[in-house]
Write an enzyme that holds these catalytic residues in place. Structure first.
Site, PDB file in Angstrom:
ATOM      1  CG  ASP A   1      -0.167  -0.042   2.531  1.00 40.17           C
ATOM      2  OD1 ASP A   1       0.797  -0.818   2.608  1.00 40.17           O
ATOM      3  OD2 ASP A   1      -0.531   0.673   3.483  1.00 40.17           O
ATOM      4  CD  GLU A   2      -1.088   4.670   3.127  1.00 43.73           C
ATOM      5  OE1 GLU A   2      -2.099   5.293   3.432  1.00 43.73           O
ATOM      6  OE2 GLU A   2      -0.198   4.381   3.970  1.00 43.73           O
TER       7      GLU A   2
END
Length: 867
Positions: free
Chosen positions: A544-545
């Site tokens: 993620d991210e």
């Protein structure tokens, strides 16, 4: 090798203060001066404003002009501008910032005060947005922590956040800050329990599918014995140990092949799997189901499998009265039960702050008590690597501790209020032996541990550790070995900023050594599971991210684009990484799991599922800020043949505050507050019906209109595996802070994961939901909180509401059965509250708190006009 922080070592100006400081005088300054932070306003014309104040009560002054002293402090919001006073502030990495004097600095003599106003990148409305242990640094000396910040008591270094312009996030913030008066009115509107206290004590959390109470009670005593099918030896030993602990019973425990028999005068507890139906109880279909029958001299726990038998044992234990004098009395009952969802989990982040082995084992024990079966351990982060890996000691020698080392050869750069010392808060890791112990402890309680190694983003601890390994081995002339597990490209000039303000936390997915590293970690994890007598079945890659801009100026990636078909530019690199990790996991017989955005090109398009080798690819669907238009990812992923675990941040992130109030710990990016009732009301089968408010507090009546496009329906419900709660630990530095964030929200989540209520559905009955929660909360107070206390688990209690009317204190609390206490400013002792109490109240008003045994809530104040 890229060391972006090395340049900071050269910040020292020509005008040196070294002659002004010795270690003793620097310590005197840090101990005597008071460093404070305060919110000026979030709603003014100048945007968000914060002040840093130095009250120099020491005997040591700060010289005028540019010099080589600096103050390092933690700010979760990146500082973007500074106003005057001859001070400058620069962002170092993550939350760490450096304030230093410029040539215009006027100096700070003993007895003087300096105020530095600065602009954070976003609002600050909670005390826990500020981090402790700011410190002062002078070239050639050891850092010294400001004494008043070396604490977990926010009031020691943070000014009161009490005015509307401080408490509101912006001028459009519609979430009112909770007060004694507003709580009182809200509590008045709550439903009252319809069940009696006696019925509340008989209730099991999570609620069984079918319960039929019979007349009479059954008395346990030392004449009872436990007999069990041989395969249930572990479950029988668990039951025996629990009865000894809770009820003081030491029962004879033996295996037996003759488990089915009519009731006799010899009292017996039978543990079985697949026993032919007794007492007209049909064993539910599917894994983890069970029946429980309690009669005068015979108790039968019959599981569909071992897990089912274990959950039947938990229901039996849940029926014991928490009152020690009544603990041996059980209601006679027939229960047929099975879980709503196969995945009933809890995610625990110890990557940001490490809290130790004991609290992890307590979490597993409580998960088992409430029939949760998946523990998702977030073992790695930018701020820490928390698991010993044989052959890679740097991961824990460096990556598991934070201190003040700008070169990061001995430790990670300090973050999250750890301070400059390696023994500061949040440091530590699980040894290999610790982790094997966790695996065995969890397996005995039918909890599957799922390890997460977060990559390619959120990987700064791993990158920094492998950079240090590279540097050490290169100094020894071992270049081949130095490059073997390297995660960074020394020539990478990419510019990016992650959501947590890091500029160097994405592993280079174009390096072959990255995949050598991943495979090494997979191998060592598999060996740990094998040593625990288990099999690793799921590898969580995170995913993620990743900061926008990562890998855009990497020569290694440019070379990959030139020679690898299907990888033509930076946009292809994240799916390339996932595909490579998928292949490694598949070769080892592992399913792959990741966060939703790690499996998607953008807000609406998932990666091509057919390109991933694993039979099962699991997505944690978390990002459901409704107005951002990504809350439908859970359905998009499921419809495209990913398996989905509902992980929605608005309802299932337990690091959010319980209410909108500055004193409540936690971040509040997804929901302004998430109390136990909100968790209880989550409907995993009806995703869009959970939309309640926008981030600013506007009621949501039409999600599709809010998003502005058609929302997909769930076409493949079989791909929704279940749900889990989550606790992230940025603001949680100690075990004592951790547990109240989890409990009792996790019990409400367990209720929804196990039991589908009648009020759920396309046309949800919210009135019935509120009534159900009133009954649920009564059981929390009367039975579950005492059970928590016996297990030495920290718990959060709701703060009471109150008004003063005609000189009378009127108070209430959200959960029926909680006691309320008050005290006046003149009297420091807490007094039990009763309706219509008439305390002697001075101008200082009244303080109140709720109580359950030794648990107490945060105190609240109510004014008494005219008293």
């Amino acid at each position: 090798m890229k060391y972006l922080l090395m340049g900071l070592l050269c910040f020292y100006g020509a005008a040196s203060a070294a002659a002004s400081f010795t270690q003793e005088s620097l310590q005197n300054f840090a101990d005597g001066a008071e460093l404070r932070f305060g919110v000026v306003s979030n709603t003014g014309a100048n945007g968000h404003q914060v002040r840093m104040t130095i009250i120099n009560q020491s005997q040591q002054g700060l010289p005028a002009g540019a010099s080589d002293w600096s103050i390092y402090f933690h700010s979760v919001r990146q500082v973007t501008a500074v106003a005057g006073d001859g001070m400058a502030i620069e962002h170092v990495q993550g939350d760490l910032h450096r304030a230093y004097p410029t040539e215009h600095f006027a100096g700070l003599k003993a007895g003087e005060t300096l105020v530095v106003n600065y602009t954070p990148s976003a609002h600050i409305v909670s005390y826990s947005d500020f981090m402790p242990r700011a410190f002062v640094v002078v070239k050639g000396l050891e850092p010294e922590v400001f004494g008043n910040t070396d604490t977990e008591v926010f009031s020691d270094f943070v000014d009161p956040i009490s005015r509307p312009e401080q408490q509101l996030r912006n001028a459009n913030d519609k979430f009112a800050i909770a007060t004694a008066e507003s709580r009182y009115r809200a509590n008045q509107a709550r439903s009252e329990p319809k069940i009696s206290s006696a019925d509340a004590l008989k209730r099991i959390i999570p609620t069984p599918a079918k319960v039929d109470y019979q007349r009479g009670d059954t008395q346990l005593d030392a004449s009872w014995r436990i007999v069990y099918a041989g395969r249930l030896k572990g479950e029988a030993q668990y039951l025996s140990a629990q009865l000894a602990d809770v009820a003081g019973l030491q029962l004879e425990t033996n295996p037996s092949q003759q488990l089915s028999s009519a009731e006799t005068d010899t009292p017996v507890i039978v543990l079985a799997v697949g026993l032919p139906d007794e007492r007209k109880l049909t064993l539910p279909e599917g894994a983890e189901g069970y029946t429980l029958s309690i009669e005068k001299h015979r108790i039968v726990v019959n599981g569909r499998d071992n897990a089912g038998a274990f959950y039947g044992v938990q229901s039996l234990l849940a029926l014991l009265n928490p009152n020690a004098q009544a603990a041996l009395t059980l209601p006679r009952v027939r229960i047929a039960d099975a879980p709503r969802a196969n995945w009933r989990g809890m995610h625990y982040d110890m990557g940001r702050n490490f809290h130790g082995l004991a609290v992890t084992l307590r979490l597993i024990e409580q998960m088992a008590r409430y029939k949760l079966n998946k523990l998702h351990l977030h073992l790695t982060e930018d701020e820490g690597w928390r698991l010993e890996i044989p052959g890679l000691p740097e991961l824990t020698d460096i990556g598991a501790k934070r201190c003040f080392d700008l070169a990061e050869r001995d430790c990670l750069l300090t973050q999250l209020g750890t301070g400059p010392d390696a023994d500061g808060s949040g440091n530590g890791f699980f040894t290999r032996a610790d982790f094997v112990e966790i695996l065995k402890f969890a397996a005995a309680r039918h909890v599957q541990v799922i390890p997460e190694i977060d990559m390619p983003g959120h990987a700064r601890a791993a990158i920094t550790s492998m950079n240090a390994r590279y540097a050490n081995l290169m100094e020894q002339g071992k270049e081949v070995e130095a490059r073997r597990y390297l995660l960074a490209d020394s020539q990478d000039a990419s510019k990016y900023l992650s959501i947590q303000n890091y500029t160097d936390n994405a592993v280079n997915v174009c390096l072959e050594s990255t995949y050598t590293f991943v495979d090494k970690i997979m191998y060592e994890l598999q060996q740990m599971y094998r040593d625990a007598g288990l099999k690793l079945s799921i590898f969580h890659m995170g995913g993620d991210e990743v900061g926008k801009g990562a890998w855009t100026e990497s020569p290694v990636c440019d070379d990959l684009f030139a020679r690898q078909l299907g990888v033509s530019g930076p946009a292809d690199l994240k799916p390339y990484f996932v595909r490579r990790v998928s292949q490694l996991a598949s070769a080892r017989g592992l399913s792959l799991e990741g966060w939703e955005d790690g499996l998607m090109y953008d807000a609406t398009n998932t990666f091509n599922r057919s390109q991933l080798d694993n039979k099962q690819v699991i997505a944690n669907a978390w990002d459901n800020i409704w107005e951002w238009g990504v809350a439908d990812r859970a359905y998009r992923l499921a419809n495209n043949d990913y398996q989905v675990v509902m992980s929605q941040a608005t309802h299932l992130y337990f690091d959010h505050p319980y209410e909108a109030h500055p004193a409540e710990r936690g971040y509040y990016w997804a929901a302004r507050a998430t109390d136990v009732a909100k968790v209880f009301g989550f409907m995993p089968d009806n995703l869009y019906a959970n939309a309640d408010f926008t981030r600013n507090g506007d009621p949501i009546t039409d999600v599709e209109a809010l998003v502005g496009r058609e929302l997909p329906a769930l076409e493949k419900p079989e791909n929704i595996l279940g749900m889990q709660g989550h606790v992230w630990s940025e603001t949680i530095r100690t075990a004592e802070q951790l547990e109240p964030m989890i409990y009792p929200r996790v019990m409400a989540m367990a209720e929804r994961a196990w039991h589908k209520a009648s009020w759920e559905g396309r046309n949800a009955d919210f009135s019935a939901r509120d009534q159900a929660f009133a009954d649920f909360s009564q059981t929390l107070v009367l039975k579950e909180l005492p059970r928590m206390a016996r297990a030495n688990v920290g718990v959060h209690l709701p703060v009471p509401g109150a008004v003063v009317d005609g000189g009378q204190l009127r108070a209430n609390v959200a959960w029926p059965g909680l006691a309320i206490e008050y005290k006046t400013s003149e009297d420091g002792s807490w007094t039990p509250y009763a309706d219509g109490a008439k305390p002697s109240v001075g101008a200082g008003g009244i303080q109140l708190r709720s109580r359950a045994g030794d648990y107490t809530s945060r105190a609240t104040a109510v004014s008494c006009p005219g008293c």
